[in-house]
Design a protein around this motif. Sequence first.
Motif: not given
Length: 359
Positions: A15-23, A30-44
Amino acid sequence: MRNSTAKKTIKPRKRKNKSTKRIHVSRTSSVPKTLRILGVKAGLAASKKRHPSSKSIQDVHAEFTSWYFQSVTKPLPYGQVRQIAEAYQHAFYLKKKSTNLPILLPLTHSAAAVVSASDEEETLGAVLHELSRLPLQEIIVVLNGCSDNSYAVAREYPLVTIIYEPERVGHDVGRAIGAQMTTADTVLFTDGDIVISAEQLAPFLYAVDTGVDMALNDLCSYLPSFANQDTVTRLKSYLNSVLNRRDLGASSLISVPHALSKKCIQTIGYSSLVVPPLAQTTAIQKGCTVEVAASVDVITKNRRRLGNVGKGNSVEQMIIGDHAEALSSLLSTLHAEAEAKTEASLLSRVEVARWRNAK
């Protein structure tokens, strides 16, 4: 039988843009799976900035809430919010579910809890422990008629403000007192004798924060058939039916947990909380949004006391009287409205006759 073919190795795309993705959330995506992944990354990412042990629960709540509202543009159902929050939580603390971890809940308004207790030293500590896992600004504990060690137990929790009533005033009066003491926008009510997990309490806070004025406990799945129901349960259903809210079933402000908005409490009046069926009736009549928020089994967990056991016990008689008061108030209001309509109708007929006979 499955084919044992060799799996192809697929290189992850950079990914060229590493900033937080706005959904942008929609009902069909089918957003929940995508947001869960973003949640993991944000938590880490949050855990790398500062070790979790050096952060207070309030700091963790604040960071999660800030990230959540930057990433989500529309309200999500509570079930999806929980999945996202758990993904962030597990990544941040690097552990699976634990009864000691805070419940991350994205709230836009302040929240508090009111606990009414009377000689509950055996369960009060566990009740307050679960409440301390929620993003609350304060916990009001109303001790009424306590002669045990409940006061010392309540003092162990920093968020707790204790109100001591030397005489036993009852849970309903205790809730009314506690509600008047807090300045929070959302008030969660529970009792000191029933331990309810923070996971089960959170939906009530979320419901009020997202627009519900009165969030009730849905007990329908725990009730027997109508023929086997007790008088109190039937009265709850009957009152809702008269209020044209059959969808609520036997859900009632009598049962904890429930949550109310400060606006709703001020609309119906603090004193009305002393008579829960009347408070619920007034809220519906005045246009407050009353909905069920979650289903928590408090029937089997209800503490057996001398006054609430056996048919025709004193608690049952009090609740029957409360419903009679609520129904009396409702009928008086409906009668007054009917008289006003009749009077308006008669006046209009007189005017019509006058116009008709005019020369």
